[in-house]
Design an enzyme around this catalytic site. Sequence first.
Site, PDB file in Angstrom:
ATOM      1  N   CYS A 221      -9.990 -22.746 -22.432  1.00  0.00           N
ATOM      2  CA  CYS A 221     -10.075 -21.428 -23.097  1.00  0.00           C
ATOM      3  C   CYS A 221      -9.029 -20.965 -23.794  1.00  0.00           C
ATOM      4  CB  CYS A 221     -10.956 -20.498 -22.102  1.00  0.00           C
ATOM      5  SG  CYS A 221     -11.635 -19.049 -23.032  1.00  0.00           S
TER       6      CYS A 221
ATOM      7  N   HIS B 178     -15.197 -23.156 -18.810  1.00  0.00           N
ATOM      8  CA  HIS B 178     -14.404 -22.811 -17.635  1.00  0.00           C
ATOM      9  C   HIS B 178     -15.331 -23.734 -16.500  1.00  0.00           C
ATOM     10  CE1 HIS B 178     -12.155 -19.533 -19.049  1.00  0.00           C
ATOM     11  NE2 HIS B 178     -12.932 -19.188 -19.819  1.00  0.00           N
TER      12      HIS B 178
END
Length: 500
Positions: free
Chosen positions: A336, A435
């Site tokens: 991310c 994630h």
Amino acid sequence: MSKAIPIMIQGTHSDAGKSAIVTALCRIFSQDGYVTAPFKSQNMALNSYITVDGKEIGRAQGVQAEAAGVTATTDMNPILIKPTGNYESQIVVHGQVYKNMKAGEYRKSFYEQGIKLIEESYKRLEDTFERIVIEGAGSPAEINLNDRELVNMRVARITNSPVILVGDIEKGGVFASLVGTLQLLEREDHQRVIGVIINKFRGDVSLLEPGLSWFEEYSGVPVLGVVPYIDNLMIEAEDSVVLSQYTSKADASKEIDIAVIRYPFISNFTDIDPFFEESDCHVRFVKNPEELGNPDIVILPGSKNTIEDMLFLYNSGLVNRLLDLSQKGKFIFGICGGYQMLGSTIEDQMGMESSLQKTDGLGIIPMKTSIRTKKTTTLSEGIVTYKEMEIPVTGYEIHMGESDYEEACESFIRIKGSSDGFMSKDGKVIGTYFHGIFHNDLLREEFLNDVRVSKGLNPIIDRAAFSTKREEAFDRLAKVVRENIKLDEIYKKMSEYQKA
């Protein structure tokens, strides 16, 4: 179904172990046949959980729902506060971004709206579940904040819940903190406290007995349990304060050294949790070049303020060391915000995360990232082609950035009709918006074995499934807590409180 019977867990301070006790009670009540939900009215955390409908809540409440064996919803955490720096936070309401607000503005203008959100969310849970385990935040004795607080005794009053106060003996002064907290409570709130739990105890509990007797006689409040410190408990944390317990030093007894960059706005660091369960891995969190050393794997985790954290890498001197490690063929993995940092530039022209509009990235990936106004929150799945293997993966995305390549690159994950991430031809540099990517057991196994082979070590086959270990951890936590609290008395007091 009759209305749910609640119990609220509050603490003498942050990191007293409230979340763990709530998780344990969710599991215990579920084991005892009650349909149970967690509830935290307002959570301040940078670790998020994505619900099945693509909404964002505090990670602790998602994990607690898993412990209870129920599906997480935004009613379990209707208000999420995500600090972005400069005394400002992103306010997430029922899983969607509401606006960025400074602390004073939030306290002044959001209070009445917050009360309504809390009441409505709890009512829906109350009509659906049989038991609700409510978690407070910080301390209920913050007398400078109590007139407009939205998470401790105010919620206990809204839900008509009895309260158990948790104190952390490991930090010292547990009796002083328990007594002091009780004495600072308003009379009405003090009467809600049905007992205390002393948490994280190490040693012979018989040596604590004189203190327990003194406390009960002095305060008039019963001790409902002394819960021992539980080593290697594999249940995700929600607060970066827990990172202080992790070392920054390498462990020569472990074959794979993993360094995780701990920048100021680190978020969703629970992505790293599966590595703690691998017998050949040592995970450490580092903040400067001296701590970084010469790891086998460097992980750049998520960030709530990617530009500010990228500047931290420059100012700390970590940039040059990261580039050096990449040139030496070390494994570099960005997730991310960490993925965005691997690119050439990061822009935030709208000021969504930072007042700074642009910074250079590491330049390892030919990619530009722009922070947008719309936030992506979704559960995701796809296929990774890794060492000629087709590996299905799942994860979740929480980001406001969109990344575009400046030249043709190999993606990391194939998604239906699209793709995600980057993987270098030699597999040494990987970036992704997913994630939870390391929670995919087969991919984690292949990745770690690739690292092992690069070091001249034999692969390890059939590593244990992380999901199985987490279920075992829920059961172990529940067993320890069940054996060390007066559960029958808690059940009794919960029922009596509703009848009073």
